[in-house]
Design a protein around this motif. Sequence first.
Motif, PDB file in Angstrom:
ATOM      1  N   GLY A 136     109.073  43.423   5.671  1.00 23.09           N
ATOM      2  CA  GLY A 136     109.927  43.507   6.856  1.00 23.09           C
ATOM      3  C   GLY A 136     111.076  42.517   6.790  1.00 23.09           C
ATOM      4  N   MET A 137     111.479  41.997   7.926  1.00 22.33           N
ATOM      5  CA  MET A 137     112.619  41.085   7.996  1.00 22.33           C
ATOM      6  C   MET A 137     112.243  39.636   7.709  1.00 22.33           C
ATOM      7  SD  MET A 137     115.266  42.948   8.656  1.00 22.33           S
ATOM      8  CE  MET A 137     116.466  41.736   9.191  1.00 22.33           C
ATOM      9  N   SER A 138     111.026  39.234   8.081  1.00 21.12           N
ATOM     10  CA  SER A 138     110.702  37.806   8.030  1.00 21.12           C
ATOM     11  C   SER A 138     109.379  37.506   7.356  1.00 21.12           C
ATOM     12  CB  SER A 138     110.680  37.229   9.451  1.00 21.12           C
ATOM     13  OG  SER A 138     109.665  37.859  10.233  1.00 21.12           O
TER      14      SER A 138
ATOM     15  N   ARG B  68     108.457  37.576  12.993  1.00 20.35           N
ATOM     16  CA  ARG B  68     108.989  38.708  13.757  1.00 20.35           C
ATOM     17  C   ARG B  68     108.068  39.924  13.709  1.00 20.35           C
ATOM     18  NH1 ARG B  68     115.281  39.371  12.304  1.00 20.35           N
ATOM     19  NH2 ARG B  68     115.161  40.694  14.171  1.00 20.35           N
ATOM     20  N   ARG B  69     107.109  39.904  12.811  1.00 21.98           N
ATOM     21  CA  ARG B  69     106.102  40.965  12.674  1.00 21.98           C
ATOM     22  C   ARG B  69     106.731  42.344  12.451  1.00 21.98           C
ATOM     23  NH1 ARG B  69     103.873  38.709  17.335  1.00 21.98           N
ATOM     24  NH2 ARG B  69     103.894  40.740  18.400  1.00 21.98           N
ATOM     25  N   PHE B  70     107.769  42.387  11.601  1.00 20.47           N
ATOM     26  CA  PHE B  70     108.342  43.666  11.207  1.00 20.47           C
ATOM     27  C   PHE B  70     107.701  44.182   9.917  1.00 20.47           C
ATOM     28  CE2 PHE B  70     112.749  43.192  13.441  1.00 20.47           C
ATOM     29  CZ  PHE B  70     112.110  43.411  14.661  1.00 20.47           C
ATOM     30  N   GLY B  71     106.898  43.341   9.265  1.00 28.03           N
ATOM     31  CA  GLY B  71     106.187  43.776   8.075  1.00 28.03           C
ATOM     32  C   GLY B  71     104.959  44.582   8.458  1.00 28.03           C
TER      33      GLY B  71
ATOM     34  N   ARG C  58     103.829  45.218  12.397  1.00 26.75           N
ATOM     35  CA  ARG C  58     104.726  46.239  12.940  1.00 26.75           C
ATOM     36  C   ARG C  58     103.927  47.454  13.409  1.00 26.75           C
ATOM     37  NH1 ARG C  58     109.792  49.035   9.676  1.00 26.75           N
ATOM     38  NH2 ARG C  58     110.462  50.428  11.355  1.00 26.75           N
TER      39      ARG C  58
ATOM     40  N   ASP D  63     104.514  35.977   9.207  1.00 26.75           N
ATOM     41  CA  ASP D  63     105.573  36.895   9.636  1.00 26.75           C
ATOM     42  C   ASP D  63     105.915  36.653  11.102  1.00 26.75           C
ATOM     43  OD1 ASP D  63     107.355  38.950  10.010  1.00 26.75           O
ATOM     44  OD2 ASP D  63     106.063  40.511   9.168  1.00 26.75           O
TER      45      ASP D  63
ATOM     46  N   MET E  20     116.641  42.107   5.106  1.00 27.75           N
ATOM     47  CA  MET E  20     115.397  42.626   4.547  1.00 27.75           C
ATOM     48  C   MET E  20     115.391  42.386   3.042  1.00 27.75           C
ATOM     49  SD  MET E  20     113.766  46.432   4.935  1.00 27.75           S
ATOM     50  CE  MET E  20     113.699  46.197   6.719  1.00 27.75           C
TER      51      MET E  20
END
Length: 296
Positions: free
Chosen positions: A75-77, A126-129, A34, A124, A1
């Motif tokens: 997020g992560m990506s 991985r869509r963690f944002g 997310r 994004d 992150m």
Amino acid sequence: MPELPEVETVRRGLEPAMEGAVVTRLEARRPDLRFPLPEDFEARVSGRQILGLGRRAKYLLIDLDDGQTIISHLGMSGSFRVEDDEAAAMPGEFHHARSKDGKHDHVLFHLTRNGKSARVIYNDPRRFGFMHLWARSELDHYPAFAELGPEPTGNTLDADYLAQRFQDRIQPLKSILLDQTVIAGLGNIYVCEALWRSGLSPLRKAGTLVTKASKPKAQLVDLAHSIREVIADAIAAGGSSLRDHIQADGSLGYFQHTFSVYDREGHDCAREGCSGVVQRITQAGRSSFYCAQCQK
């Protein structure tokens, strides 16, 4: 992150394209990241002027002329990409490779500024944002901000403040420094680096740096200085620039080449006169890198 210096690099990279621009159209290609995107997000942002870009901890803040602020977390990506008729650039410095695959372009800001058009694209895989809309006057009450500690970039973070937070605490230094209610936005990489610079072990109990009279010991003064210094150095170098992380002008930052302990397990300690070797241990599920010989 992404850590604080990386997010600050993104903010500075986006600022020339976004500050003062009008969002002629916001295009949301999916209803959620997310979390669900704000209700009527496209309609509420389209037509608004962007007054400025800010940052709180690891969150990017986009201030609009109607008193609302877009709060964005990568997020992560997640990453932002700036495109105009002449070029494209991806501002920021990240630990992992950032996607340029169009199928992961989820939110597009179509902008006009000084008669020129541009697009700022949030990608994004991985869509963690996520993105939220919040009244600027109520930002202190945004759930993630309500209990955040001071930024590690300002004068509020000093040895006296840390002494108040460390007094009688038996938690290891690494754990308490990662506590966002103590210091906002300070992450694993820069905690490791700051502890090495100040010669302190990540295993040391935080309370041992405070006197019986509740005053900071000299080592705590050094630690406060080292935290501010390592963050400033990383921002100046464009973030940690791990792997292929690119700044807005296409150049790589170089802070990764000055890491003293982070991700250097088995290497000789970089401190002059120290014959120790960098070790890696696990604390609360996170890797800590340090030299047991010179960090006490």
